[in-house]
Design a protein around this motif. Structure first.
Motif, short mmCIF file in Angstrom:
data_model
loop_
_atom_site.label_atom_id
_atom_site.label_comp_id
_atom_site.label_asym_id
_atom_site.label_seq_id
_atom_site.Cartn_x
_atom_site.Cartn_y
_atom_site.Cartn_z
N VAL A 1 -8.11 116.14 -38.35
CA VAL A 1 -7.89 117.57 -38.10
C VAL A 1 -6.41 117.89 -37.96
CG1 VAL A 1 -10.14 117.92 -37.03
CG2 VAL A 1 -8.23 117.15 -35.62
N GLU A 2 -5.59 116.88 -37.70
CA GLU A 2 -4.15 117.11 -37.56
C GLU A 2 -3.43 117.20 -38.90
OE1 GLU A 2 -2.14 114.35 -35.12
OE2 GLU A 2 -3.41 114.63 -33.36
N LEU A 3 -4.06 116.70 -39.96
CA LEU A 3 -3.34 116.57 -41.23
C LEU A 3 -2.90 117.92 -41.78
CD1 LEU A 3 -5.43 113.79 -43.02
CD2 LEU A 3 -3.32 113.57 -41.70
N THR A 4 -3.77 118.93 -41.71
CA THR A 4 -3.41 120.25 -42.23
C THR A 4 -2.21 120.82 -41.48
OG1 THR A 4 -5.71 120.66 -42.84
CG2 THR A 4 -4.25 122.56 -42.70
N ILE A 5 -2.21 120.67 -40.16
CA ILE A 5 -1.10 121.18 -39.35
C ILE A 5 0.18 120.43 -39.68
CG2 ILE A 5 -0.27 121.53 -37.00
CD1 ILE A 5 -3.18 121.72 -36.11
N ARG A 6 0.08 119.12 -39.78
CA ARG A 6 1.25 118.31 -40.09
C ARG A 6 1.85 118.72 -41.45
NH1 ARG A 6 1.93 112.84 -38.08
NH2 ARG A 6 0.91 112.56 -36.08
N ARG A 7 1.01 118.89 -42.44
CA ARG A 7 1.50 119.20 -43.78
C ARG A 7 2.07 120.62 -43.85
NH1 ARG A 7 -3.46 116.02 -46.91
NH2 ARG A 7 -2.81 113.97 -46.12
N LEU A 8 1.51 121.53 -43.07
CA LEU A 8 2.09 122.87 -43.01
C LEU A 8 3.48 122.82 -42.39
CD1 LEU A 8 1.88 125.93 -43.30
CD2 LEU A 8 0.73 125.99 -41.08
N LEU A 9 3.63 122.08 -41.31
CA LEU A 9 4.94 121.97 -40.66
C LEU A 9 5.95 121.31 -41.59
CD1 LEU A 9 3.88 120.89 -37.04
CD2 LEU A 9 4.65 123.15 -37.81
N MET A 10 5.53 120.29 -42.32
CA MET A 10 6.46 119.62 -43.24
C MET A 10 6.81 120.51 -44.43
SD MET A 10 7.45 116.85 -41.96
CE MET A 10 7.38 117.76 -40.40
N ALA A 11 5.89 121.38 -44.85
CA ALA A 11 6.21 122.32 -45.93
C ALA A 11 7.28 123.31 -45.47
CB ALA A 11 4.95 123.06 -46.38
N VAL A 12 7.14 123.79 -44.24
CA VAL A 12 8.17 124.68 -43.68
C VAL A 12 9.49 123.95 -43.54
CG1 VAL A 12 8.80 126.08 -41.68
CG2 VAL A 12 6.44 126.09 -42.51
N SER A 13 9.43 122.69 -43.09
CA SER A 13 10.65 121.89 -42.94
C SER A 13 11.32 121.65 -44.28
CB SER A 13 10.33 120.56 -42.26
OG SER A 13 9.75 120.76 -40.98
N LEU A 14 10.53 121.38 -45.32
CA LEU A 14 11.10 121.17 -46.64
C LEU A 14 11.78 122.43 -47.15
CD1 LEU A 14 11.44 119.33 -49.11
CD2 LEU A 14 9.24 120.20 -49.95
N PHE A 15 11.15 123.58 -46.93
CA PHE A 15 11.78 124.84 -47.34
C PHE A 15 13.11 125.03 -46.62
CE2 PHE A 15 12.54 129.34 -46.44
CZ PHE A 15 12.58 129.86 -47.72
N ALA A 16 13.14 124.74 -45.32
CA ALA A 16 14.39 124.89 -44.57
C ALA A 16 15.44 123.91 -45.07
CB ALA A 16 14.12 124.68 -43.07
N LEU A 17 15.00 122.67 -45.38
CA LEU A 17 15.96 121.66 -45.87
C LEU A 17 16.57 122.10 -47.19
CD1 LEU A 17 17.19 118.80 -45.61
CD2 LEU A 17 15.20 117.95 -46.86
N ILE A 18 15.72 122.60 -48.10
CA ILE A 18 16.23 123.03 -49.41
C ILE A 18 17.13 124.25 -49.26
CG2 ILE A 18 15.51 124.01 -51.63
CD1 ILE A 18 13.03 122.26 -51.49
N PHE A 19 16.73 125.19 -48.41
CA PHE A 19 17.48 126.43 -48.29
C PHE A 19 18.84 126.20 -47.63
CE2 PHE A 19 18.62 130.28 -45.93
CZ PHE A 19 18.67 131.20 -46.95
#
Length: 599
Positions: A204-222
């Motif tokens: 159940v944690e995987l969806t939350i983890r992947r959402l947080l990492m998607a946001v982190s990746l966007f911030a890293l790229i930006f």
């Protein structure tokens, strides 16, 4: 020319996809027996009030796969135990070192009890590490007993093995329950490919983890655009003189000016990218993927996006329009393609330089392996204490797909973008790929170790990124033509992205199933041949310890038991839900008795 390059790319990509798909099927048909051919990873096992996870798994598969279920191995949360085992391994290494020192010098070695032996009380090194190992062994045994006996250490996941490849294929490629969120099945990775740390993460944690990492990746790229913009501004001498006016006398020297304009931007950009793969791999691990190959695939996707937005698009926009940034931000959206169109030809020189600095020099560094050589000598001088340390220091490692494939995709993108625009770039790209083919072929065969075998499962991701490169090159060409008094020809290119997307859909439907599913026909053929050639094969013994956590291997008496199917001729499956059945029967009997009394 854009149509010519696109159609040629279609021809090459289709032939390559077909060839690799055929090679994969031939490989799967010819390879030797492996545990992952018979095993499925089951996750998100629903809790049951009457049965343990192991009993629940056995009951479910005996009922739903009665003719093919063989055995299963539940997954334990043994991360703490693994850390204790790793610490014990380090202490044993130190003990071996001090024993060897004592044998060479006949003098009792000493050490300090503090951090890394830098401070603390000075004691006899051999006695100290022997005592520490004994103490850690007790902790390890206690933790192992706790993991095996504590029901809370068992997570709702299991490796389920079947009597045939056909049975495993049916289970792995079908939905097991009317609720699509439970009893999730996928092909199990081969044992050496498993990333055990992530198996303990609740599903159940995987969806939350992947959402947080998607946001982190966007911030890293930006936010990484800020240093990229500064680095690219170094290509403009006037910009440096405005920011650092005291460097003007030095910049006036011819060779300094040439170095700043030609090589410094590429070198500085390369330094920024050195630590990036480590960051992206850490993000992929946080997302919870359970195999090394899936971690590599995920990291490659992140790295590709980073290179696309920051190295390619970031270089085009910030490098050529830095002085006109205010104008660029205030212009209407319809003018943005024109800005890209103006910038593309002007950045050809920069990308030629970058190809030589990053591409050619990177391939030369790959064959020379100067950095691994320096690292080995540093380890050999300061860290190597035993023969085991030396063997680990000499480990050549493996070909890191998550880093090398996105780099190659970047040069494919450059070639596709500049082929119809500035073809002078193409010879540099061709030289890079020629060197890459020779060097990496040699490294794969003679240098690198192989830590897992995916059977070319990465190719669909590679193909999809090449398609994205094609579409980007077509869109940028439209923007370029709109600035060259050829805007009437721009509509002629609108068909290209449409055709490219259709081609991708065609290849996905025609060839990709060979990479995500295992044909039942192939599975039955291999099972039939195996039964004919090895009629006495004991598959249960072969699979018994295949998916046991590494910290339990080598200690046979304490291995977590693999639960086997009970040999019983009865069509009914034993279950511990007797209280529920008994109460139900009693209620039925009481209701009947009540109705009889009433009559």
């Amino acid at each position: 020319m854009s149509y010519v390059f696109t159609l040629w790319a279609f021809y090459v990509l289709r032939n390559e996809y077909k060839m690799i798909a055929d090679m994969r099927l031939r490989f799967l048909a010819s390879q030797n027996r492996r545990p992952d051919q018979f095993t499925v990873l089951v996750r998100n096992i629903p809790p049951d009030p009457d049965e343990s996870v192991s009993e629940h798994v056995q009951h479910f598969f005996c009922v739903n796969h009665p003719d093919h279920y063989l055995t299963h191995q539940v997954v334990y949360n043994a991360n703490k135990l693994a850390q204790l085992v790793e610490n014990k391994k380090s202490l044993r290494n130190w003990l071996t070192y001090y024993k060897n020192t004592y044998e060479r010098t006949s003098k009792k070695p000493t050490t300090k009890t503090g951090f890394w032996g830098l401070w603390g009380t000075r004691v006899d090194a051999i006695d100290y590490y022997t005592a520490e190992i004994n103490k850690l062994t007790e902790e390890e045994n206690a933790e192992r007993e706790k993991v095996i006996s504590d029901a809370n250490s068992i997570i709702p996941a299991a490796f389920v093995s079947f009597k045939s490849r056909w049975g495993a294929a049916v289970c792995a490629q079908t939905q097991q329950s009317r609720n699509p969120t439970i009893w999730l099945t996928n092909w199990a990775p081969e044992p050496r490919d498993i990333f055990w740390d992530n198996l303990s993460i609740p599903y159940v944690e995987l969806t939350i983890r992947r959402l947080l990492m998607a946001v982190s990746l966007f911030a890293l790229i930006f936010f990484f655009m800020i240093p990229i913009a500064f680095v690219q501004s170094l290509a403009n001498i006037e910009g440096i003189q405005k920011v650092l006016p005291f460097l003007k006398p030095l910049i006036d020297f011819g060779f300094v000016k040439s170095f700043i304009q030609g090589f410094l931007p590429g070198i500085a950009l390369k330094i920024f990218l050195i630590l990036l793969p480590l960051i992206l791999m850490t993000m992929s691990k946080i997302e919870g993927f359970t195999s090394l190959s899936s971690l590599e695939k995920r990291s490659a996707g992140k790295y590709y996006l980073f290179i696309l937005f920051n190295v390619f698009l970031g270089s085009i926009v910030t490098g050529t329009a830095l002085q006109q940034l205010n104008t660029f931000l205030n212009e209407p959206p319809t003018e943005i393609p024109k800005t890209f169109g103006v910038s593309i030809p002007m950045k050809a020189t920069f990308f030629i330089t970058y190809t030589m600095v990053d591409g050619w020099a990177g391939i030369a560094a790959e064959i020379i392996r100067l950095v691994p050589l320096v690292i080995f000598h540093l380890k050999n001088t300061f860290l190597v204490k035993t023969d085991q340390d030396r063997d680990e220091a000499m480990d050549p490692g493996y070909l890191r797909f998550g880093t090398n494939e996105p780099r190659i995709q970047f040069y494919i993108l450059l070639g596709l973008v500049y082929a119809p625009v500035t073809p002078i770039l193409l010879p540099f790209i061709i030289v890079f790929f020629a060197f890459s083919y020779v060097v990496f072929r040699h490294q794969v065969i003679n240098v690198y170790d192989q830590i897992y075998e995916s059977g070319a499962a990465f190719w669909p991701d590679v193909h999809r990124r090449i398609i994205i490169n094609l579409i980007i090159s077509q869109l940028l060409l439209m923007g370029l033509l709109s600035t060259r008094k050829a805007d009437k020809s721009t509509p002629l290119l609108i068909l290209l992205p449409v055709i490219t997307i259709w081609f991708h859909v065609y290849c996905k439907g025609r060839f990709e199933p060979a990479f995500v599913t295992f044909p039942l026909q192939e599975a039955m053929v291999k099972d039939t041949l195996e039964r004919a050639t090895e009629p006495n094969l004991n598959l249960r013994t072969y699979l018994q310890d295949a998916y046991v956590h590494p910290v339990f291997k080598g200690i046979q008496e304490q291995n977590p038991p693999a639960v086997e199917e009970e040999e019983d001729s009865s069509p009914l499956v034993a279950t511990k839900r007797r209280n529920w059945n008994a109460s139900k029967n009693e209620s039925d009997a009481s209701s009947k008795a009540g109705s009889g009394t009433g009559q």
